[in-house]
Design an enzyme around this catalytic site. Structure first.
Site, PDB file in Angstrom:
ATOM      1  N   THR A 195       0.813  -1.218   0.000  1.00 43.80           N
ATOM      2  CA  THR A 195       0.000   0.000   0.000  1.00 43.80           C
ATOM      3  C   THR A 195       0.846   1.268   0.000  1.00 43.80           C
ATOM      4  O   THR A 195       0.387   2.309  -0.448  1.00 43.80           O
ATOM      5  CB  THR A 195      -0.975   0.014   1.195  1.00 43.80           C
ATOM      6  OG1 THR A 195      -0.253   0.098   2.424  1.00 43.80           O
ATOM      7  CG2 THR A 195      -1.834  -1.240   1.200  1.00 43.80           C
ATOM      8  N   LEU A 241      -2.600   4.392  -0.089  1.00 44.38           N
ATOM      9  CA  LEU A 241      -4.028   4.058  -0.106  1.00 44.38           C
ATOM     10  C   LEU A 241      -4.146   2.565   0.197  1.00 44.38           C
ATOM     11  O   LEU A 241      -3.773   1.736  -0.622  1.00 44.38           O
ATOM     12  CB  LEU A 241      -4.643   4.400  -1.458  1.00 44.38           C
ATOM     13  CG  LEU A 241      -6.161   4.262  -1.562  1.00 44.38           C
ATOM     14  CD1 LEU A 241      -6.876   5.036  -0.464  1.00 44.38           C
ATOM     15  CD2 LEU A 241      -6.646   4.726  -2.930  1.00 44.38           C
ATOM     16  N   HIS A 242      -4.667   2.241   1.368  1.00 46.58           N
ATOM     17  CA  HIS A 242      -4.545   0.890   1.908  1.00 46.58           C
ATOM     18  C   HIS A 242      -5.658  -0.062   1.472  1.00 46.58           C
ATOM     19  O   HIS A 242      -5.451  -0.977   0.675  1.00 46.58           O
ATOM     20  CB  HIS A 242      -4.491   0.961   3.437  1.00 46.58           C
ATOM     21  CG  HIS A 242      -3.436   1.870   3.971  1.00 46.58           C
ATOM     22  ND1 HIS A 242      -2.089   1.606   3.826  1.00 46.58           N
ATOM     23  CD2 HIS A 242      -3.524   3.046   4.642  1.00 46.58           C
ATOM     24  CE1 HIS A 242      -1.383   2.574   4.405  1.00 46.58           C
ATOM     25  NE2 HIS A 242      -2.235   3.459   4.901  1.00 46.58           N
ATOM     26  N   ASP A 243      -6.846   0.124   2.023  1.00 47.71           N
ATOM     27  CA  ASP A 243      -7.894  -0.892   1.905  1.00 47.71           C
ATOM     28  C   ASP A 243      -8.387  -1.179   0.489  1.00 47.71           C
ATOM     29  O   ASP A 243      -8.756  -2.327   0.195  1.00 47.71           O
ATOM     30  CB  ASP A 243      -9.074  -0.527   2.801  1.00 47.71           C
ATOM     31  CG  ASP A 243      -8.702  -0.574   4.275  1.00 47.71           C
ATOM     32  OD1 ASP A 243      -7.871  -1.414   4.650  1.00 47.71           O
ATOM     33  OD2 ASP A 243      -9.227   0.242   5.051  1.00 47.71           O
ATOM     34  N   CYS A 245      -6.779  -1.801  -1.949  1.00 46.83           N
ATOM     35  CA  CYS A 245      -5.927  -2.834  -2.546  1.00 46.83           C
ATOM     36  C   CYS A 245      -6.558  -4.217  -2.428  1.00 46.83           C
ATOM     37  O   CYS A 245      -6.331  -5.081  -3.275  1.00 46.83           O
ATOM     38  CB  CYS A 245      -4.545  -2.817  -1.892  1.00 46.83           C
ATOM     39  SG  CYS A 245      -3.538  -1.377  -2.322  1.00 46.83           S
TER      40      CYS A 245
END
Length: 313
Positions: A195, A241-243, A245
């Site tokens: 991320t 930008l984490h989630d 992914c």
């Protein structure tokens, strides 16, 4: 055939973007329900945020459930310093008209996995793993029925984002993460190592805003708010930008690279609690239990995200 998924989440701006991405993909995902968990902010607010996102997407057919209000054994740690007091600061989203379902989120997970054919339901987890672990403990029969868990969590090569070694989702409830990673369910982990490559640069955010729809404007405002913390912290050209992914990996796994390895959770050390100890080089001989994604194609990711958001109101 659309993949059956349950989204477990603690929205969170990046969670909201992930949910929007999934809601914009009805041909790819049959979303059986969204379950809120305590994490970025408290449970009640996270559940309200999930309702707001469902309404923003125009998908009022999606039911939202509230799960666990605290970690299994520990005091809840939240992240208002990143996400704002509401957890979804940035856009001015209306008070939702939809209501939270009466059934507890853990019971919904159990009931749904028992009702569907074994191996046909994936859990997409965007927050702490409390709900999933509690479901496994309450009803162990669900464990072999889960097709896969695709989770945002962890980090090894990039270290942590809430402590020097722990990623937030794992740190909030490391005991739950330990239960899940020991379960034997196939797991794909999207950690900080991935991320932190998926940066929301000004150019990428401008393209999303340029879509001209409500969802694009809301995502622009969400990420413009939440990224201020990471921009100051990392000094990078954009915030990780984490989630989303998780959703991108299920849509286009070829955007990511990694390997099947052993990952265990540190639950007792004062310094390293919540660390995902990833045996990437296979030095321990421990059983491989996680597909650990180490890198991602940022350009391909943002092309996919922007295209999916363009489908929404």
């Amino acid at each position: 055939m659309a993949r059956k998924i349950i989204i477990d989440t603690d929205p969170g701006q990046d969670d909201a973007v992930a949910i929007l991405m999934a809601l914009a993909s009805p041909a790819d995902f049959d979303i059986l329900g969204i379950v809120a968990v305590a994490g970025n902010v408290g449970l009640a607010q996270n559940a309200r945020n999930a309702l707001k996102v469902v309404e923003l997407a125009g998908r009022k057919d999606i039911a939202v459930y509230a799960g666990c209000e605290r970690p299994m054994r520990r005091t809840l740690v939240t992240a208002e310093h990143v996400h704002g007091e509401t957890g979804l600061d940035g856009p001015d989203l209306p008070v939702p008209k939809l209501q939270i379902e009466d059934q507890h989120g853990v019971d919904f997970i159990i009931e749904t996995l028992l009702a569907h054919e074994a191996g046909t339901v994936t859990l997409a987890t965007l927050g702490p793993l409390t709900n999933v672990a509690m479901a496994m403990i309450k009803e162990p029969r669900i464990i072999p029925r889960i097709q896969e868990i695709v989770m945002m969590g962890g980090g090894y090569f990039e270290g942590g984002n809430i402590t020097p070694v722990a990623e937030f989702n794992i740190y909030v409830d490391p005991d739950a993460a330990d239960v899940v990673l020991r379960s034997g369910v196939p797991i794909a982990m999207l950690p900080l190592d991935v991320t932190h490559m998926i940066l929301s640069t000004p150019e990428r955010l401008a393209k999303i805003r340029g879509l001209g729809n409500k969802a694009g404007e809301a995502v622009y405002r969400m990420l413009s708010f939440s990224e201020r913390f990471d921009l100051n912290k990392y000094g990078s050209t954009g915030a990780p930008l984490h989630d989303p992914c998780v959703i991108a990996y299920m849509l286009k796994p070829e955007l990511f690279e990694g390997r099947h390895i052993n990952v265990v959770i540190e639950t007792s050390s004062e310094l390293t609690v919540g660390m995902t100890v990833a045996d990437y080089w296979g030095v321990t001989g421990r059983v491989k239990n996680v597909t650990y994604l180490r890198s991602g194609n940022a350009e391909g990711f943002y092309e996919l995200l922007t295209e999916r958001l363009s489908r929404l109101p």
